[in-house]
Design an enzyme around this catalytic site. Structure first.
Site, PDB file in Angstrom:
ATOM      1  N   ARG A  55      -0.603   3.694  20.208  1.00  0.00           N
ATOM      2  CA  ARG A  55      -0.267   2.441  19.510  1.00  0.00           C
ATOM      3  C   ARG A  55      -1.532   1.738  19.029  1.00  0.00           C
ATOM      4  NH1 ARG A  55       0.343  -2.026  22.259  1.00  0.00           N
ATOM      5  NH2 ARG A  55       1.339  -1.028  24.037  1.00  0.00           N
ATOM      6  N   TYR A  83       6.724 -11.543  -3.736  1.00  0.00           N
ATOM      7  CA  TYR A  83       7.770 -10.766  -3.065  1.00  0.00           C
ATOM      8  C   TYR A  83       8.553 -11.673  -2.103  1.00  0.00           C
ATOM      9  CZ  TYR A  83      10.158  -7.598  -0.058  1.00  0.00           C
ATOM     10  OH  TYR A  83      11.149  -6.987   0.667  1.00  0.00           O
ATOM     11  N   ASP A 131      -2.138  -8.817  -2.832  1.00  0.00           N
ATOM     12  CA  ASP A 131      -1.108  -7.781  -2.760  1.00  0.00           C
ATOM     13  C   ASP A 131      -1.254  -6.909  -4.010  1.00  0.00           C
ATOM     14  OD1 ASP A 131       1.245  -6.273  -2.901  1.00  0.00           O
ATOM     15  OD2 ASP A 131       2.371  -7.779  -1.772  1.00  0.00           O
ATOM     16  N   LYS A 137       5.909   1.937  -1.851  1.00  0.00           N
ATOM     17  CA  LYS A 137       6.108   1.972  -3.293  1.00  0.00           C
ATOM     18  C   LYS A 137       5.278   3.097  -3.933  1.00  0.00           C
ATOM     19  CE  LYS A 137       8.801  -1.650  -2.788  1.00  0.00           C
ATOM     20  NZ  LYS A 137       8.614  -2.141  -1.454  1.00  0.00           N
TER      21      LYS A 137
END
Ligand code: PLP
Length: 410
Positions: free
Chosen positions: A57, A123, A194, A219
């Protein structure tokens, strides 16, 4: 799996870096592709070192090839241009379980009671998260038109973090990246860009002074609508450590299989994005002349408000188009305002009529998609109700055009 640092990222074109970065070390009989290491833990004893793999992790070799490749792409050849005139540190990429996990890590940089400057159009889930953080942690939100440089600069006064999207989702506004990022740096305000819509092939915000670049890897980078992943990239080692710690403590980690798929997808990014951008330019041009279209937004159009800026700071114009269909005669002023039941019905009818384009949310895959953005109740209410967001894929442009044309006329 050891991956050799890419020996020659410097000087290579990004179209080559997407293919060559993040490969295993070259050895006789060695693999040319990274494997999918499946481990929750690693052999480890004694004092824990941050440079050693110990628990999957915290750090995981499944992520390294993709992280290396993305860092090379956003960092640019030779590490990119020096922002402060000083030495440029190499970029570090940090992979997350989703773009939203990356957004959450970026927002964690705003202290309780602090101030976040953000685009009024961006977004929508990120905007919802910002509102929650504002309510729960006393963070002041200052919304700006990200294309209005003076407004952005004015909003930076006393702020902690500037979030930039450019082009914005779904309005396709283009920020003056050198100006707003330079102003943020001068004001001591951290900036996050972004870069999902532009990809590192379209623009490299670190070179314009961004502290952090954010991606929904879901994306274009992965590119096949089959994984959900996110990433942050920074040159600031202390910031990278903070963001990594956020990932470790919140557990927002990527799975090895998804990561492998994302790297596999990244290999064709240059080809996919080149094709999609070229088709988007052609479709936007034709849509702008279509009798059934009220408005088109794409930075490639000479009349688009973002055209000159995009030409100056981007390589291409991206492959997302905004379209408002012309409402039927007798629909009142819907054509002007883009609001009301007639405008909504008209836009929904276009979505229902397409046969090749997929009616779906998301973007950046090989398959062309469209959706009416305001069907999401959380989308900003300044987005016209009849705005269709088109994500242009890599199909034949004439097939895409024929389908759009018949759907607009249906
Ligand atoms: N940023 C942008 C611009 C997006 O379009 C999206 C998703 O649509 C995200 C971030 C969030 O990414 P994800 O869906 O991978 O969590």
């Amino acid at each position: 799996m050891s991956t050799a640092p890419h020996p020659s990222a410097a000087g290579l074109s990004p179209a080559t870096v997407v293919v060559s970065a993040g490969r295993p070390a070259r050895e006789q009989g060695g693999h040319i592709n990274p494997s999918v290491p499946l481990n929750s833990t690693y052999v480890s004893r004694g004092v824990v070192s941050p440079d050693e793999l110990s628990y999957a992790r915290g750090d995981n070799d499944a992520w390294h090839p993709f992280e290396e490749a993305l860092a090379a792409l956003e960092g640019g050849a030779d590490g990119g241009a020096a922002v402060d005139g000083g030495a440029v540190a190499p970029a570090t990429a940090i992979l997350f379980s989703s773009g939203m996990a990356a957004v959450a890590a970026a927002f964690s940089l705003v202290p309780d009671g602090g101030t976040l400057v953000l685009p009024r159009h961006a977004y929508q889930a990120g905007m919802v998260l910002a509102r929650q953080i504002s309510e729960r942690h006393g963070v002041t939100l200052r919304y700006v038109d990200i294309a209005d440089t003076d407004a952005v600069v004015a909003a930076l006064d006393g702020a902690d973090l500037l979030l930039v999207e450019s082009p914005t989702n779904p309005m396709l506004e283009v920020a003056d990246l050198p100006a707003v990022l330079g102003a943020a740096r001068a004001a001591g305000v951290r900036s996050v860009v972004d870069n999902t819509f532009a990809t590192p092939l379209g623009q490299r915000p670190l070179e314009h002074g961004a502290d952090v670049v954010l991606h929904s890897v879901t994306k274009y980078l992965a590119g096949h609508s089959d994984v959900v992943l996110g990433a942050l990239v920074t040159r600031d080692a202390a910031l990278a450590a903070t963001l990594r710690e956020h990932r470790t403590l919140h557990g927002a980690i990527a799975g090895p299989f998804e990561t492998w798929l994302a790297l596999r997808g990244l290999r064709t990014l240059a080809l996919r994005f080149e094709r999609a951008q070229a088709s988007a330019v052609e479709l936007a041009r034709r849509l702008a002349e279509h009798p059934e279209v009220a408005e088109v937004r794409h930075p490639s159009l000479p009349g688009d408000p973002g055209h000159e800026r995009a030409k100056a700071q981007m390589n291409g114009f991206g492959a997302i188009i905004g379209v408002r269909p012309r409402p039927r005669p007798g629909a009142g002023d819907a054509a002007v305002t883009g609001t009301g039941p007639a405008a909504v019905d008209r836009a929904d009818a276009v979505v229902d009529a397409v046969r090749l384009w997929l009616p779906a949310t998301s973007l950046g895959g090989v398959e062309s998609m469209l959706e009416r953005r305001r069907r999401w109740g959380t989308e900003a209410h300044t987005v016209p109700e009849d705005l269709l967001r088109l994500s242009v894929g890599i199909e034949d442009v004439e097939d895409l055009w024929r389908d759009l044309d018949q759907a607009l006329r249906a």
